[in-house]
Design an enzyme around this catalytic site. Sequence first.
Site, PDB file in Angstrom:
ATOM      1  N   CYS A   1     -22.981   4.456  43.901  1.00 51.79           N
ATOM      2  CA  CYS A   1     -24.071   4.667  42.934  1.00 51.79           C
ATOM      3  C   CYS A   1     -25.431   4.879  43.607  1.00 51.79           C
ATOM      4  O   CYS A   1     -26.383   5.272  42.940  1.00 51.79           O
ATOM      5  CB  CYS A   1     -24.151   3.499  41.969  1.00 51.79           C
ATOM      6  SG  CYS A   1     -22.598   3.179  41.138  1.00 51.79           S
TER       7      CYS A   1
ATOM      8  N   HIS B   1     -31.301   3.233  39.308  1.00 51.14           N
ATOM      9  CA  HIS B   1     -29.893   3.425  38.964  1.00 51.14           C
ATOM     10  C   HIS B   1     -29.634   2.756  37.615  1.00 51.14           C
ATOM     11  O   HIS B   1     -30.065   1.636  37.359  1.00 51.14           O
ATOM     12  CB  HIS B   1     -29.010   2.815  40.052  1.00 51.14           C
ATOM     13  CG  HIS B   1     -27.569   2.757  39.689  1.00 51.14           C
ATOM     14  ND1 HIS B   1     -26.920   3.807  39.075  1.00 51.14           N
ATOM     15  CD2 HIS B   1     -26.638   1.777  39.836  1.00 51.14           C
ATOM     16  CE1 HIS B   1     -25.657   3.476  38.865  1.00 51.14           C
ATOM     17  NE2 HIS B   1     -25.461   2.244  39.312  1.00 51.14           N
TER      18      HIS B   1
ATOM     19  N   ASN C   1     -23.082   3.737  32.800  1.00 59.14           N
ATOM     20  CA  ASN C   1     -23.273   3.856  34.241  1.00 59.14           C
ATOM     21  C   ASN C   1     -22.487   5.068  34.759  1.00 59.14           C
ATOM     22  O   ASN C   1     -21.263   5.038  34.802  1.00 59.14           O
ATOM     23  CB  ASN C   1     -22.785   2.566  34.912  1.00 59.14           C
ATOM     24  CG  ASN C   1     -22.936   2.601  36.428  1.00 59.14           C
ATOM     25  OD1 ASN C   1     -23.193   3.649  37.010  1.00 59.14           O
ATOM     26  ND2 ASN C   1     -22.766   1.457  37.046  1.00 59.14           N
TER      27      ASN C   1
HETATM   28  O1  UT7 Z   1     -23.221   0.573  39.777  1.00 60.99           O
HETATM   29  C1  UT7 Z   1     -22.996  -0.735  40.144  1.00 60.99           C
HETATM   30  C2  UT7 Z   1     -21.925  -1.236  39.266  1.00 60.99           C
HETATM   31  N1  UT7 Z   1     -21.911  -2.491  38.719  1.00 60.99           N
HETATM   32  C3  UT7 Z   1     -22.932  -3.206  38.199  1.00 60.99           C
HETATM   33  O2  UT7 Z   1     -24.080  -2.935  38.286  1.00 60.99           O
HETATM   34  C4  UT7 Z   1     -22.502  -4.412  37.457  1.00 60.99           C
HETATM   35  C5  UT7 Z   1     -23.405  -5.580  37.665  1.00 60.99           C
HETATM   36  N2  UT7 Z   1     -23.048  -6.673  36.791  1.00 60.99           N
HETATM   37  C6  UT7 Z   1     -23.284  -6.645  35.469  1.00 60.99           C
HETATM   38  O3  UT7 Z   1     -23.827  -5.699  34.931  1.00 60.99           O
HETATM   39  C7  UT7 Z   1     -22.907  -7.879  34.661  1.00 60.99           C
HETATM   40  O4  UT7 Z   1     -22.503  -8.897  35.557  1.00 60.99           O
HETATM   41  C8  UT7 Z   1     -21.780  -7.610  33.624  1.00 60.99           C
HETATM   42  C9  UT7 Z   1     -22.313  -6.758  32.520  1.00 60.99           C
HETATM   43  C10 UT7 Z   1     -20.603  -6.936  34.287  1.00 60.99           C
HETATM   44  C11 UT7 Z   1     -21.331  -8.927  33.022  1.00 60.99           C
HETATM   45  O5  UT7 Z   1     -22.432  -9.596  32.427  1.00 60.99           O
HETATM   46  P1  UT7 Z   1     -22.729 -11.125  32.764  1.00 60.99           P
HETATM   47  O6  UT7 Z   1     -23.871 -11.531  31.944  1.00 60.99           O
HETATM   48  O7  UT7 Z   1     -22.862 -11.246  34.259  1.00 60.99           O
HETATM   49  O8  UT7 Z   1     -21.425 -11.825  32.226  1.00 60.99           O
HETATM   50  P2  UT7 Z   1     -20.396 -12.729  33.021  1.00 60.99           P
HETATM   51  O9  UT7 Z   1     -19.602 -11.917  33.972  1.00 60.99           O
HETATM   52  O10 UT7 Z   1     -21.143 -13.913  33.543  1.00 60.99           O
HETATM   53  O11 UT7 Z   1     -19.465 -13.169  31.835  1.00 60.99           O
HETATM   54  C12 UT7 Z   1     -19.927 -13.982  30.772  1.00 60.99           C
HETATM   55  C13 UT7 Z   1     -18.815 -14.104  29.750  1.00 60.99           C
HETATM   56  C14 UT7 Z   1     -17.464 -14.437  30.359  1.00 60.99           C
HETATM   57  O12 UT7 Z   1     -16.789 -15.314  29.506  1.00 60.99           O
HETATM   58  P3  UT7 Z   1     -16.777 -16.914  29.795  1.00 60.99           P
HETATM   59  O13 UT7 Z   1     -16.165 -17.056  31.156  1.00 60.99           O
HETATM   60  O14 UT7 Z   1     -18.208 -17.347  29.741  1.00 60.99           O
HETATM   61  O15 UT7 Z   1     -15.937 -17.431  28.679  1.00 60.99           O
HETATM   62  C15 UT7 Z   1     -16.735 -13.122  30.373  1.00 60.99           C
HETATM   63  O16 UT7 Z   1     -15.340 -13.263  30.318  1.00 60.99           O
HETATM   64  O17 UT7 Z   1     -18.633 -12.867  29.072  1.00 60.99           O
HETATM   65  C16 UT7 Z   1     -17.254 -12.483  29.112  1.00 60.99           C
HETATM   66  N3  UT7 Z   1     -17.173 -11.033  29.110  1.00 60.99           N
HETATM   67  C17 UT7 Z   1     -17.186 -10.312  27.977  1.00 60.99           C
HETATM   68  N4  UT7 Z   1     -17.260 -10.668  26.671  1.00 60.99           N
HETATM   69  C18 UT7 Z   1     -17.269  -9.683  25.767  1.00 60.99           C
HETATM   70  C19 UT7 Z   1     -17.093 -10.186  30.174  1.00 60.99           C
HETATM   71  N5  UT7 Z   1     -17.060  -8.912  29.747  1.00 60.99           N
HETATM   72  C20 UT7 Z   1     -17.109  -8.972  28.385  1.00 60.99           C
HETATM   73  C21 UT7 Z   1     -17.110  -7.985  27.370  1.00 60.99           C
HETATM   74  N6  UT7 Z   1     -17.197  -8.408  26.103  1.00 60.99           N
HETATM   75  N7  UT7 Z   1     -17.068  -6.676  27.651  1.00 60.99           N
END
Ligand code: UT7
Length: 307
Positions: free
Chosen positions: A108, A232, A262
């Site tokens: 990216c 980005h 993205n």
């Molecule tokens: O180009 C580079 C590519 N990647 C990135 O830039 C990604 C960088 N990271 C992010 O954007 C974020 O970390 C995410 C959007 C991927 C995730 O957001 P977050 O606020 O960091 O959530 P998390 O991973 O801490 O998850 C929080 C909760 C979890 O549940 P529990 O363990 O608290 O029960 C996940 O299982 O949210 C859950 N979760 C979802 N819930 C509903 C994860 N994905 C989803 C979803 N819908 N799509």
Amino acid sequence: MGSVLVSWGTALPEKVVTNHDLASYLDTSDQWVTERTGIRERRIGGSTASLSVEASQRALERVGLAGSDIDLIVLSTTTADQMVPGTSADVSAQLGTRGGAMDINAACAGFVYALVVANGMLGPNTPRALVIGADTLSRITDWDDRSTAVLFADGAGAVVLEYREGPGNLLGWDLGVDGSARRFLYCDHGSTLKMEGREVFRKAVRAVVDSCEKVLSSAGLKASDIALCVPHQANIRIIEAANERLGIPMERTAVVLDRTGNTSSGSVPLALADAADAGRINEGDLVLMCGFGAGMTWSSAILRWGS
Ligand code: UT7
């Protein structure tokens, strides 16, 4: 010697996939995706070559150029259409460009890498380059994995760079990679993207802030000198967190991720073109572009807008 950005163009697939569409079969919701990422919908479809060609044709048409006026293609992509040949070879054939064509994969962060490479290659014998950022991440996304399916999408942007006597308009850049962070975001052959989102988030904010501070300082500039930041487009919370640390207000930031998701290499040129088309960039403005991605790679560059 240096280069000037003289045109831009974009391409997005026709098919729109909303958060509601994804929530109809995944354990997710429009509210979760919007609040945690800022993404509302994304575009899916096409090949990396077809999106690249469409974006490039728009960039060429804007300034009355033909493919045969182009002496170099540098195509940033992490989703080449095939292993061999490079996607840039197909794009060159379809546009009828002269000179060389190459793919660059810095995930990216790749569009800024491509811009820096093209800028360094331009000269009296290679006066005009197409720099393309294009990805079709939908082809390597696991559509049953809610942690990645809600993020990734397809799209492309292209710019035309022209050689000029004098220092040119790319005032400074910073490129970096930390290969030891590979495990946080990768896709092996024949597989789909695997990501530790939280870790990528943390590292991304740090990398973007460090890289932007470095490039500002090397160009002898302050954050307040920047008219528009083009980050980005991965997650609005990453953009806000980095901007807060850098002291760049969101009003001076280009955001398209709500509509595009993205798109990896496509993300910075899509956001840049959106701002340019909306008349948000004026002659002489300083534009700060920055990216981060799998690798982990990062990149930033400062461009003076206009001729
Ligand atoms: O180009 C580079 C590519 N990647 C990135 O830039 C990604 C960088 N990271 C992010 O954007 C974020 O970390 C995410 C959007 C991927 C995730 O957001 P977050 O606020 O960091 O959530 P998390 O991973 O801490 O998850 C929080 C909760 C979890 O549940 P529990 O363990 O608290 O029960 C996940 O299982 O949210 C859950 N979760 C979802 N819930 C509903 C994860 N994905 C989803 C979803 N819908 N799509």
